[in-house]
Design an enzyme around this catalytic site. Sequence first.
Site, PDB file in Angstrom:
ATOM      1  N   THR A 234     -63.177  15.855  30.480  1.00 35.50           N
ATOM      2  CA  THR A 234     -62.573  14.891  29.565  1.00 35.50           C
ATOM      3  C   THR A 234     -63.285  14.917  28.229  1.00 35.50           C
ATOM      4  OG1 THR A 234     -64.081  13.122  30.236  1.00 35.50           O
ATOM      5  CG2 THR A 234     -61.929  13.211  31.335  1.00 35.50           C
ATOM      6  N   ASP A 235     -62.566  14.505  27.177  1.00 32.28           N
ATOM      7  CA  ASP A 235     -63.292  13.992  26.032  1.00 32.28           C
ATOM      8  C   ASP A 235     -63.871  12.660  26.483  1.00 32.28           C
ATOM      9  OD1 ASP A 235     -64.339  13.610  23.518  1.00 32.28           O
ATOM     10  OD2 ASP A 235     -62.516  14.230  22.480  1.00 32.28           O
ATOM     11  N   TRP A 236     -64.817  12.146  25.729  1.00 33.65           N
ATOM     12  CA  TRP A 236     -65.573  10.979  26.189  1.00 33.65           C
ATOM     13  C   TRP A 236     -64.689   9.736  26.150  1.00 33.65           C
ATOM     14  CZ3 TRP A 236     -67.687  15.180  26.895  1.00 33.65           C
ATOM     15  CH2 TRP A 236     -68.988  15.325  27.352  1.00 33.65           C
TER      16      TRP A 236
END
Length: 491
Positions: A234-236
Amino acid sequence: MKEIEASIEDLLGQLSLEEKVAMCHAQSKFSTPGVARLGIPEIWMSDGPHGVRGEINWDNWGYAGWTNDSITAFPALTCLAATFNPELSHSYGSSLGEEARYRKKDVLLGPGVNIYRTPLNGRNFEYMGEDPFLASEMVVPYIQGVQQNGVAACVKHFALNNQEKWRNYVDVQVSDRALHEIYLPAFKAAVERGNVWAVMGSYNKFRGQYCSHHELLINTILKGDWAFDGVVITDWGSAHDTREAALYGLDMEMGTGTDGLTTTLTNAYDNYYLANPFLELLKSGEVPEEVLDDKVRRILRLMFRTNMNPDRGMGRMNNQEHLDVARKVASEGMVLLKNQEQFFPLDPDKEMTIAVIGENATRSMTQGGGSSELKARVEVSPLEGLRQRFPRATILHSQGYSSGPSVYGRVEPAPYDADSLKQEALAIASKADIVLFIGGLNKSHLQDCEGGDRENLRLPFEQDNLIKDILKVTKDVGVVLISGNAVSMPW
């Protein structure tokens, strides 16, 4: 390869259900847990595409205050793309990978290859341009250069993350043809030709589904059509649902909460979507264990390529070769738009008075900008470089205009009086043989910065008007713009 796959299956058979689930989510801001009893190490990640970011705290976004994490700052990827030089892209990636390896990072969160759907995207400076072919040709050697050091490149943001404003909510609609001819080619090249080991999902939705767990983008295209055998990260904070994350291709969940274990259990790591809620779906049989096993196989494969690879080097950091690569990229990526009456190049042996006007002549361009922020060991300002280059010249400097401090997520007011700065600039311009105006954008919010888009194409802080006023004093003016994005030039 067969030996590695056999080792993966052997380890998989020894892992408990709980241990496998734990490997699928963060244990800190930039790491995932290993399994100590089996000798499986933690995975450590770092921003970013232009240099290894300073060390971040375990549970929050504050800097850890280390004194040994200053690195080489490389030019932004838009500058790398502007070199049109794949060999130099490989040198860039190789140098960056060495620095990441020296800093004991297993995954480097870059490069970015989102297409410039709008010139107002605040994050365009991080990407490889608006042309799918150019981005494809430049991203492959970059990835190969990084990964030859036993560090995984993580190409991002998959996919269609072409604006920052409302990036967590926007639902992108594009045709299949536009998707495959414009927005996916660089990602496809990264996977099929670059053999990238990790892919980062994006924040936005595409056709109603969040991209970090997307049935079409990840299961069908990335892992199906392109046969990607690495890890989807994931992106954060870009995961939104346990069941979709489980079934639609997400392998590792990072950054869902900003508090970690410090102030609340709400966003604690064990409560991530791919943590205890995932474990409950597995135990109930709603999600088959084969889904989990596929994720863990990919994670273990990543480890055998990185931190469980006994043959990877030790890395290097802040050496002259890396500085040379950074300078070469910067020089080849510069673009000369107009050279009226052969104004450039200036004669370094000539005795003359040069008025250097503009905040960007002295402002740091490594600080700010979001996740691409760097802690550079060396950053030579344009003013300092001019003084070194023209030892026989008298160089006068005036700031000319003022922006506020580099702050992520908000605009800070300028600390100086704009009219006073302008009058001082005009005064030194009238005394000089030539003027070099050094302006453009900086790394503050609403400029070249993550988390927000630019509001227009104009140069900020009344730079256009300042240039027009300087031209009333003298016509011998060279304009140097430091910018990771397009700007209008009415003058």
